[in-house]
Design a protein around this motif. Structure first.
Motif, mmCIF file in Angstrom:
data_model
loop_
_atom_site.group_PDB
_atom_site.id
_atom_site.type_symbol
_atom_site.label_atom_id
_atom_site.label_comp_id
_atom_site.label_asym_id
_atom_site.label_seq_id
_atom_site.Cartn_x
_atom_site.Cartn_y
_atom_site.Cartn_z
ATOM 1 N N ASN A 183 -4.742 0.074 6.753
ATOM 2 C CA ASN A 183 -4.519 -0.551 4.987
ATOM 3 C C ASN A 183 -4.331 -2.102 5.244
ATOM 4 O OD1 ASN A 183 -2.117 -1.212 3.383
ATOM 5 N ND2 ASN A 183 -0.734 -2.270 4.811
ATOM 6 N N ASN A 184 -6.359 -2.197 5.925
ATOM 7 C CA ASN A 184 -6.569 -3.753 5.636
ATOM 8 C C ASN A 184 -7.106 -3.630 4.406
ATOM 9 O OD1 ASN A 184 -9.003 -5.679 6.057
ATOM 10 N ND2 ASN A 184 -9.314 -4.989 8.068
ATOM 11 N N PRO A 185 -7.471 -4.778 3.299
ATOM 12 C CA PRO A 185 -8.103 -4.571 1.896
ATOM 13 C C PRO A 185 -9.283 -5.049 1.542
ATOM 14 C CG PRO A 185 -6.550 -6.820 2.564
ATOM 15 C CD PRO A 185 -6.737 -5.552 4.032
ATOM 16 N N TYR A 243 -3.757 -2.500 -6.070
ATOM 17 C CA TYR A 243 -4.185 -3.333 -5.008
ATOM 18 C C TYR A 243 -4.376 -5.041 -5.980
ATOM 19 C CZ TYR A 243 -6.939 -7.089 -2.197
ATOM 20 O OH TYR A 243 -7.248 -8.427 -1.642
ATOM 21 N N ASN A 260 0.756 -1.127 0.333
ATOM 22 C CA ASN A 260 0.213 -0.035 -0.149
ATOM 23 C C ASN A 260 0.681 1.452 0.049
ATOM 24 O OD1 ASN A 260 -2.109 2.161 -0.095
ATOM 25 N ND2 ASN A 260 -2.039 1.285 2.475
ATOM 26 N N GLU A 280 -14.241 3.979 2.048
ATOM 27 C CA GLU A 280 -14.155 3.120 1.550
ATOM 28 C C GLU A 280 -12.859 3.095 1.693
ATOM 29 O OE1 GLU A 280 -17.809 0.049 1.765
ATOM 30 O OE2 GLU A 280 -17.576 1.221 -0.259
ATOM 31 N N TYR A 290 -8.995 2.337 4.090
ATOM 32 C CA TYR A 290 -7.844 1.539 3.365
ATOM 33 C C TYR A 290 -6.653 2.161 3.904
ATOM 34 C CZ TYR A 290 -4.725 -0.885 0.229
ATOM 35 O OH TYR A 290 -3.449 -1.728 0.085
ATOM 36 N N PHE A 335 -11.466 -3.416 3.680
ATOM 37 C CA PHE A 335 -12.377 -1.958 2.829
ATOM 38 C C PHE A 335 -12.495 -1.545 1.074
ATOM 39 C CE2 PHE A 335 -11.571 -0.581 7.161
ATOM 40 C CZ PHE A 335 -12.560 -0.968 7.769
ATOM 41 N N LEU A 336 -11.551 -2.024 0.502
ATOM 42 C CA LEU A 336 -11.257 -1.908 -0.636
ATOM 43 C C LEU A 336 -12.381 -2.750 -1.202
ATOM 44 C CD1 LEU A 336 -7.524 -2.174 -2.149
ATOM 45 C CD2 LEU A 336 -9.101 -0.240 -0.986
#
Length: 210
Positions: free
Chosen positions: A41-43, A81, A4, A33, A37, A45-46
């Motif tokens: 850095n939590n995918p 990502y 990221n 959202e 992220y 959310f993506l």
């Protein structure tokens, strides 16, 4: 976890669909959202943002199910990502144990398959950035953020009604049946309020610069 670039939360995400065809509330939710992220850095959310974006372009069948029948443009952050995740999954499919840089000539760096299919399956959550122990996985991390945000919103509402800060913090902390701990109460509610302020600030900045 996929790389990221950790762009500033005040930077526009570069995705601005035709406002005449999409509700501003939905656009703000998607922007939020993506910004979450950036902060966490939590995918996951993506993935949520991607789901909402695609649903905007989906067609409803007679049975009510949604299907996609047209091209969809996605923000660069999600595309980046997906690039890294798709590439890592491709390497697993080729049975590659060693890491290979994402370059146009990546196939020249392939080695003989040495990764068993059972091993490849176990590595899927890792290459998607979702792995970890039960209390440290992306799913646990997301749930923690949801709880902290909810506690912070409750705290803000109670204080707004005139309740003393320490009492409001205790009541907000009990929303999810957490055990009492003055230090933990303050840290989680403070963290939740900080998280919400960062997200709201980013969304307002993004709207201002469109």
């Amino acid at each position: 976890m996929p790389d990221n670039t950790n762009k500033s939360t005040s930077e526009n995400i570069g995705w601005d669909p035709d406002p005449s065809s999409v509700s501003p509330a939905i656009i703000n939710a998607i922007n939020m959202e993506i910004d979450m992220y950036r902060q966490s850095n939590n995918p996951l959310f993506l993935w949520s943002a991607l789901s909402n974006i695609i649903m905007l372009h989906a067609h409803e069948k007679e049975d009510g199910q949604l299907v996609v029948r047209q091209e969809v443009t996605i923000p660069a952050e999600i595309a980046d990502y997906l690039l890294r995740s798709a590439f890592s999954l491709t390497l697993l499919g080729w049975g590659q144990k060693q890491k290979i840089p994402i370059t146009k000539d990546w196939t020249s760096k392939l080695r003989e398959a040495s990764l068993k299919t059972e091993e490849a399956l176990k590595l899927v959550p890792k290459v998607l950035g979702l792995s970890g122990k039960p209390r440290t996985s992306a799913f646990s991390h997301l749930r923690s953020h949801q709880e902290m945000a909810a506690q912070a919103l409750a705290y803000n509402a109670l204080v707004g009604q005139g309740m003393k800060a320490d009492v409001a913090r205790q009541k907000a902390f009990k929303i999810f049946g957490a055990e009492k701990s003055d230090d933990r109460e303050e840290k989680r509610v403070t963290a939740g309020r900080h998280f919400l302020r960062g997200v709201v600030k980013s969304v307002l900045f993004s709207k201002k610069n469109r």
